[in-house]
Design a protein around this motif. Structure first.
Motif, PDB file in Angstrom:
ATOM      1  N   HIS A  87      15.656  43.521  34.080  1.00 27.99           N
ATOM      2  CA  HIS A  87      14.215  43.235  34.266  1.00 27.99           C
ATOM      3  C   HIS A  87      13.348  44.492  34.287  1.00 27.99           C
ATOM      4  O   HIS A  87      13.020  45.018  35.353  1.00 27.99           O
ATOM      5  CB  HIS A  87      13.969  42.416  35.548  1.00 27.99           C
ATOM      6  N   GLU A 132      11.445  38.343  30.104  1.00 25.79           N
ATOM      7  CA  GLU A 132      10.924  37.738  31.323  1.00 25.79           C
ATOM      8  C   GLU A 132      10.110  36.541  30.862  1.00 25.79           C
ATOM      9  O   GLU A 132       8.941  36.663  30.497  1.00 25.79           O
ATOM     10  CB  GLU A 132      10.050  38.707  32.133  1.00 25.79           C
ATOM     11  N   GLY A 173      13.209  35.268  38.686  1.00 25.31           N
ATOM     12  CA  GLY A 173      12.442  36.494  38.998  1.00 25.31           C
ATOM     13  C   GLY A 173      11.473  36.268  40.148  1.00 25.31           C
ATOM     14  O   GLY A 173      11.009  35.151  40.357  1.00 25.31           O
ATOM     15  N   ASP A 217      11.732  46.064  37.938  1.00 22.71           N
ATOM     16  CA  ASP A 217      10.556  45.552  37.225  1.00 22.71           C
ATOM     17  C   ASP A 217       9.730  46.744  36.756  1.00 22.71           C
ATOM     18  O   ASP A 217       8.498  46.754  36.854  1.00 22.71           O
ATOM     19  CB  ASP A 217       9.730  44.660  38.181  1.00 22.71           C
TER      20      ASP A 217
END
Ligand SMILES: [Zn+2]
Ligand SMILES: [Zn+2]
Length: 575
Positions: free
Chosen positions: A336, A408, A462, A524
């Protein structure tokens, strides 16, 4: 009638608040793109009134109409305000504007036009989201903004956040480290350690506690009282309280050296933790030589500060189950992350090389935004295929490293993922996250997420609640149901390591682990430095009692590959 009209107006109001209401009216009219001529006349009147050498509230409406630059329609607004305490046009506009957007109008450096773009085009509704968007680099692309404006807004917001007294762990860290260096310089012979919620690595810090053990506490207290180390210093008993230049509250606990570990223990754990340990001790431990000694007397092993919340882990020790907590160096890769393909700052190749050479990782999962995330340059189907070509190329070029093809995927309003199955099946793994329509009740949020978790293409859920600490609460979810669904569908849950998110909340890690759900500690990252946020994710994971065995990206490359393939094997048969 004429008599009534000639009476001075009823409310006694200073000019300043009248000007303030009119200024806000002009700003809101501009925000809502009303007639520009009218906006200018309201704004001019506000400016004029602020500077008038006499009070408006003693005047009759007719006198007000005569004032240069005010005129009839503005006089009517003022009359309405002084008679009723409000202006209907203003109230209507306030009704039509989210509170957080109104707050943005008060930020120095961004006028209503920019706020309109932030709100309408970027879908940002409060200052917390705005700050996060600066971090994600989303303002740079918007009309009329640039990197300079973005950085300026970020700076102003940082200052505003700090002034409300609570700090994210990551924000407090800088202040804490600096203060520790200074204290050690001042008292070289003393024992000095962090305590309280900072030592427990809590996600939000309301006060920084530090215990100082000295042979001469009186002298230390005196030195601290007269030093300029802190602002607003006060001394009471053994406590020196004050705040740092940025407003972080500080509690320095000064004690005799021989009591240092006793006090360090007492001021570190949560109240129920400390009393539960103390209850297990029969004889007095007055002058322990270390914290281990206190826990030993309570028939417990020394417990890492992160676990000293409540009694959960004291009970686990009794069942011989104290987890061997995960460490930063246990991480083998970062899943991610975003690149220039969507809203990141660095190219895929730069991200990969940084992971390999600086972070010493062996794989990178790239998860740019999916097509519905228009604000973040989400990838069209065509661009997904182009990106996959680049990844194939880089995987040949970059040795001792692997880039996984991820995405994502937005979880759409109905819980479905963002591409048709024939595209979804091309990814090695998929992080499913909610980014849009985040105002929903608990039932709706829970069922929307569960639908996404049940999708056979979803690998990781997520940032489960969308929260931004100290800024946005996030939607409520039924944690138990969501975690159960992840367990049933072999989906891992992310601990988003961005210090604003730390989402999944650590308080739910044990439940997830008991259900056999893997956790994935993801930065992230939207730029190279973002990878270092994984350290904050590790702290949150440790608070939740996560071990390296529970963590998806602590698996080595080969093992993770097998897990992804296994997941794909259960996807619907290919066409
Ligand atoms: Zn996201
Ligand atoms: Zn993301």
């Amino acid at each position: 009638m004429a008599f009534v009209f000639l009476r001075p107006l009823l409310l006694i109001m200073e000019n300043k608040p009248i000007a303030g209401r009119l200024k806000l009216l002009a700003q809101l009219m501009e925000l809502h793109e009303q007639n520009s001529f009218k906006i200018r006349s309201v704004a001019n009147a506000a400016f004029k009134i602020d500077k008038l050498p006499y009070k408006l509230s003693g005047k009759t409406p007719e006198e007000i109409t005569q004032i240069d630059g005010i005129g009839k329609s503005l006089a009517a607004y003022i009359k309405e305000l002084l008679e009723t305490g409000s202006i209907k046009d203003l109230e209507d506009l306030l009704q039509a504007t989210p509170e957080g957007v109104i707050e943005m109008l008060h930020i120095k450096g961004i006028g209503p036009k920019k706020v309109a773009i932030i709100w309408r085009d970027l879908g940002i509704e409060n200052t917390g989201e705005l700050y996060y968007a600066c971090n994600e680099n989303r303002l740079v692309e918007a009309k009329g903004f640039g990197i300079k404006t973005q950085e300026e807004i970020k700076r102003v917001l940082e200052f505003r956040m700090a002034s409300n007294g609570k700090f994210l762990y990551a924000q407090a860290k800088h202040e804490a480290d600096e203060l520790m260096v200074m204290l050690k310089g001042m008292f070289p012979g003393a024992l000095i350690e962090f305590a309280g919620d900072y030592r427990r690595c809590c996600e939000v810090i309301s006060e920084l506690s530090i215990v100082i053990g000295s042979r001469d506490p009186e002298l230390v207290l005196n030195d601290l009282e007269t030093s300029t180390l802190l602002n607003k210093t006060t001394v009471k008993d053994c406590h020196v309280n004050g705040e740092t230049a940025n407003g972080l509250l500080v509690d320095l606990i000064v004690t005799e050296k021989r009591f240092f570990y006793r006090d360090l223990f007492t001021y570190t754990g949560s109240e129920d933790h400390v009393s539960a340990v103390n209850e297990r001790i029969n004889d007095l431990v007055d002058q322990p030589e270390g914290e281990e000694f206190i826990y030993k007397k309570a028939s417990l092993p020394w417990m890492p500060p992160e676990l000293r919340e409540g009694i959960t882990f004291i009970n686990k020790v009794e069942a011989n189950n104290l987890p061997d907590l995960i460490d930063f160096y246990d991480l083998k890769g970062a899943l991610h992350n975003h690149s220039t393909w969507s809203d990141g700052i660095n190219t895929l190749e730069e991200m990969a090389l940084y992971c390999r050479d600086e972070m010493k990782l062996t794989y990178l999962g790239i998860c740019d935004h999916s097509k519905s995330a228009v604000y973040a340059k989400g990838l069209s189907t065509e661009r997904v295929l182009q990106q996959h070509e680049e990844i194939d190329h880089l995987n040949k070029k970059i040795t001792d490293f692997h880039i996984f093809k991820g995405i994502e995927s937005d979880i759409l309003g109905d819980g479905s993922l963002d591409y048709p199955n024939e595209i979804l099946e091309r990814f090695d793994f998929i992080v499913a996250s909610i980014h849009s329509n985040i105002k929903m009740d608990k039932d709706k949020a829970t069922s929307r997420i569960i639908k996404a978790v049940e999708n056979p293409y979803t690998t990781i859920l997520g940032h489960p609640t969308g929260r931004l600490l100290l800024s946005r609460k996030g939607y409520e979810i039924d944690y138990q149901k969501v975690i159960d669904a992840c367990a049933a569908n072999n989906v891992a849950i992310e601990i988003n390591a961005n210090p604003f998110r730390l989402d999944l909340d650590w308080r739910w890690c044990q439940y997830a682990i008991e259900k056999g759900v893997m956790l994935s500690i993801n930065p992230d990252a939207h730029r190279l430095e973002g990878f270092h946020d994984m350290a904050y994710g590790i702290l949150a994971a440790r608070k939740g009692g996560v071990t390296k065995e529970n963590c998806l990206n602590a698996l080595d490359l080969q093992h993770l590959r097998e897990i992804f393939l296994h997941k794909k094997a259960n996807q619907p048969v290919k066409r």
